[in-house]
Every structure is written in structure tokens, then in C-alpha cells.
Design a protein around this motif. Structure first.
Motif, PDB file in Angstrom:
ATOM      1  N   LEU A   1       0.545 -35.116 -24.654  1.00 44.93           N
ATOM      2  CA  LEU A   1      -0.859 -35.092 -25.033  1.00 44.93           C
ATOM      3  C   LEU A   1      -0.935 -35.334 -26.538  1.00 44.93           C
ATOM      4  N   ARG A   2      -1.761 -36.291 -26.929  1.00 41.54           N
ATOM      5  CA  ARG A   2      -1.937 -36.587 -28.347  1.00 41.54           C
ATOM      6  C   ARG A   2      -3.425 -36.599 -28.672  1.00 41.54           C
ATOM      7  N   SER A   3      -3.785 -35.874 -29.710  1.00 39.56           N
ATOM      8  CA  SER A   3      -5.195 -35.793 -30.071  1.00 39.56           C
ATOM      9  C   SER A   3      -5.622 -37.001 -30.889  1.00 39.56           C
ATOM     10  N   GLY A   4      -6.923 -37.300 -30.813  1.00 39.20           N
ATOM     11  CA  GLY A   4      -7.480 -38.429 -31.546  1.00 39.20           C
ATOM     12  C   GLY A   4      -8.708 -38.022 -32.326  1.00 39.20           C
ATOM     13  N   ALA A   5      -9.766 -38.810 -32.199  1.00 40.24           N
ATOM     14  CA  ALA A   5     -10.999 -38.572 -32.953  1.00 40.24           C
ATOM     15  C   ALA A   5     -11.564 -37.186 -32.637  1.00 40.24           C
ATOM     16  N   GLN A   6     -12.188 -36.583 -33.644  1.00 38.08           N
ATOM     17  CA  GLN A   6     -12.725 -35.238 -33.516  1.00 38.08           C
ATOM     18  C   GLN A   6     -14.177 -35.202 -33.975  1.00 38.08           C
ATOM     19  N   ARG A   7     -14.982 -34.367 -33.290  1.00 42.84           N
ATOM     20  CA  ARG A   7     -16.394 -34.227 -33.624  1.00 42.84           C
ATOM     21  C   ARG A   7     -16.744 -32.749 -33.714  1.00 42.84           C
ATOM     22  N   PHE A   8     -17.574 -32.392 -34.686  1.00 43.05           N
ATOM     23  CA  PHE A   8     -17.995 -31.007 -34.882  1.00 43.05           C
ATOM     24  C   PHE A   8     -19.435 -30.852 -34.403  1.00 43.05           C
ATOM     25  N   TYR A   9     -19.686 -29.795 -33.606  1.00 42.89           N
ATOM     26  CA  TYR A   9     -21.020 -29.544 -33.083  1.00 42.89           C
ATOM     27  C   TYR A   9     -21.416 -28.089 -33.321  1.00 42.89           C
ATOM     28  N   GLU A  10     -22.615 -27.899 -33.830  1.00 43.78           N
ATOM     29  CA  GLU A  10     -23.192 -26.558 -33.989  1.00 43.78           C
ATOM     30  C   GLU A  10     -24.704 -26.706 -34.009  1.00 43.78           C
ATOM     31  N   GLY A  11     -25.370 -26.164 -32.974  1.00 42.86           N
ATOM     32  CA  GLY A  11     -26.813 -26.303 -32.883  1.00 42.86           C
ATOM     33  C   GLY A  11     -27.199 -27.776 -32.822  1.00 42.86           C
ATOM     34  N   VAL A  12     -28.151 -28.168 -33.689  1.00 43.57           N
ATOM     35  CA  VAL A  12     -28.580 -29.570 -33.731  1.00 43.57           C
ATOM     36  C   VAL A  12     -27.645 -30.422 -34.574  1.00 43.57           C
ATOM     37  N   ILE A  13     -26.695 -29.783 -35.253  1.00 44.33           N
ATOM     38  CA  ILE A  13     -25.765 -30.506 -36.121  1.00 44.33           C
ATOM     39  C   ILE A  13     -24.646 -31.117 -35.300  1.00 44.33           C
ATOM     40  N   GLY A  14     -24.303 -32.344 -35.599  1.00 44.14           N
ATOM     41  CA  GLY A  14     -23.181 -33.004 -34.958  1.00 44.14           C
ATOM     42  C   GLY A  14     -22.687 -34.141 -35.823  1.00 44.14           C
ATOM     43  N   PHE A  15     -21.398 -34.166 -36.109  1.00 45.94           N
ATOM     44  CA  PHE A  15     -20.861 -35.244 -36.930  1.00 45.94           C
ATOM     45  C   PHE A  15     -19.379 -35.429 -36.623  1.00 45.94           C
ATOM     46  N   ARG A  16     -18.894 -36.629 -36.939  1.00 47.80           N
ATOM     47  CA  ARG A  16     -17.470 -36.920 -36.768  1.00 47.80           C
ATOM     48  C   ARG A  16     -16.704 -36.127 -37.820  1.00 47.80           C
ATOM     49  N   PHE A  17     -15.755 -35.329 -37.372  1.00 47.44           N
ATOM     50  CA  PHE A  17     -15.041 -34.447 -38.284  1.00 47.44           C
ATOM     51  C   PHE A  17     -14.029 -35.263 -39.087  1.00 47.44           C
ATOM     52  N   PRO A  18     -14.045 -35.154 -40.419  1.00 43.67           N
ATOM     53  CA  PRO A  18     -13.117 -35.958 -41.238  1.00 43.67           C
ATOM     54  C   PRO A  18     -11.676 -35.504 -41.055  1.00 43.67           C
ATOM     55  N   MET A  19     -10.789 -36.447 -40.761  1.00 45.02           N
ATOM     56  CA  MET A  19      -9.400 -36.101 -40.502  1.00 45.02           C
ATOM     57  C   MET A  19      -8.677 -35.609 -41.754  1.00 45.02           C
ATOM     58  N   LEU A  20      -9.277 -35.811 -42.929  1.00 45.07           N
ATOM     59  CA  LEU A  20      -8.696 -35.250 -44.147  1.00 45.07           C
ATOM     60  C   LEU A  20      -8.562 -33.739 -44.041  1.00 45.07           C
TER      61      LEU A  20
END
Length: 225
Positions: A142-161
Motif C-alpha cells: 500500500l502506497r499513499s498518494g495525494a492528501q486532502r484536509f476536511y473540517e466543516g466547510v473547509i476543504g483543501f489539498r494538503f501540502p506534501m511539504l
């Protein structure tokens, strides 16, 4: 009903070791849970500057800063239907280090993405794309890839940095008659962040969908994947 792993791997699922097929082949319709108990030979972390990153992870049971050797642990895999009607498999890992720590995750099959999405943490704040493959020894990668952060109405692509790529291998060791797992989480800039390796045996339990323990279910369900 096929498991979410069978659905993704298709014919390749049959290349898995029979014990790995059994472990990743059950669904909510089977009324089973896989409870693993074993020993982590080693839990490690990266250099000193990874400490704050790992400490923050403890707030939502994602990662933790403790390290050590020969640490007892348990992994609880239950298959159930979440509140949005999605087939879900829990990955609740408990480590008995100097302080008891949990690492929670919930895997679902995303129709929109055509892959497994792994919701990390007790509140499913982080949604991570997962790629699956079968290795030459019948183990599952299993290898992880793109990540997204969600909280309430907030949602954005999580920076891999500020995150890491996880590489996980689980296989069955015929000579020792046990499952083995290796997890390695790294950042392309900061280097090694966190990981562990160990072995465990599995107990299969009968469980009705309505009887999935409360401590297994997430504190919050996230619809977006």
C-alpha cells in the motif's frame, strides 16, 4: 459482497498469499472482524525536527513521537457500513509503549476516484489516496498518494511539504506462521518521519453489524473523498 481490496485488485487479488487473501477478503456482509496481536520489533522516528509534526498527530490519533523496541500492539480490522452507506474497513492500531498510543484509519472505496481512500485519524480529517499492488511473495503493498484536509466547510489539498508518503508492506511468513508488517513514512524534503516493523497473529471474531464496538467507529464521518 467482495471486499474493497478485491474490488481494487481484481484478478491480482488471487496472487496474494492465501492468508493475506483471507485477511483482506472479508466485508461487512461476512460478520467477521480480524483482531491482530503481536510485537513491534521497532518503532522509529526521524530527526529532531520531526518531533513537533509527530506530536500534533497525537491530537487526532494519526501519529505519535514515542519510539522503542519489542512493543506490544493490537490491530483491529472491522468491516462495516458507515453513515453514508460506504463499505468501510477500520484500521485501529494500539501501541503499548511508554504511553498507550492509537493510530486510527478508515478505508473506503471511492466511486468518484476509482480507488481506496484512507481517512486518517479519529475525526477523518485527512483523506489519502491509496495505491495497492501485490509483490512477488504474495504480500500486499500500500502506497499513499495525494492528501486532502476536511473540517466543516473547509476543504483543501494538503501540502506534501507538511506530510509524508507512506509505504506499507504486509505479508505472511510461512516459516514463523505469522503476519509481518513494515511501515515507512517519508517526506521528500525532510526525509524519514516515522515507521515501524513487527509481526502478529490474527484472531477471527464473529460480529454483527450492529455490534461493532463504539471505540472502533470514528468520532466524525467525512462524506467528501
Amino acid at each position: 459482497m467482495n471486499s474493497i481490496y478485491q474490488r481494487v485488485l481484481g484478478a491480482d487479488f488471487n496472487r496474494l498469499h492465501p492468508q493475506i487473501q483471507r485477511r483482506f477478503g472479508f466485508s461487512s456482509s461476512d460478520g467477521l472482524a480480524s483482531i491482530g496481536n503481536g510485537i513491534m520489533d521497532e518503532i522509529w522516528k526521524g530527526r529532531f525536527y520531526t518531533q513537533p509534526f509527530l506530536q500534533v498527530g497525537t491530537w487526532r490519533r494519526i501519529m505519535f513521537p514515542e519510539t522503542g523496541r519489542d512493543i506490544p500492539f493490537m490491530i483491529e480490522n472491522y468491516a462495516f457500513i458507515d453513515r453514508f452507506g460506504r463499505e468501510t474497513v477500520s484500521w485501529i492500531r494500539t501501541f503499548e509503549s511508554r504511553r498507550r498510543r492509537r493510530f486510527d484509519a478508515y478505508m473506503v472505496y471511492s466511486e468518484a476516484r476509482g480507488r481506496i481512500v484512507d481517512y486518517l485519524g479519529s475525526h477523518e480529517h485527512l483523506a489519502v489516496d491509496i495505491d495497492l499492488s501485490v509483490d512477488d511473495e504474495g504480500g500486499l503493498r500500500l502506497r499513499s498518494g495525494a492528501q486532502r484536509f476536511y473540517e466543516g466547510v473547509i476543504g483543501f489539498r494538503f501540502p506534501m511539504l507538511f506530510s509524508g508518503i507512506a509505504d506499507v508492506r504486509e505479508w505472511y511468513d510461512d516459516s514463523s506462521e505469522c503476519f509481518r508488517i513494515v511501515v515507512d513514512v517519508r517526506n521528500s524534503i525532510w526525509g524519514p518521519l516515522f515507521g515501524y516493523r513487527g509481526s502478529f497473529n490474527v484472531e477471527w471474531r464473529r460480529v454483527a453489524a450492529r455490534d461493532v464496538p463504539d471505540h472502533i467507529r470514528p468520532c466524525r464521518h467525512e462524506r467528501r473523498d
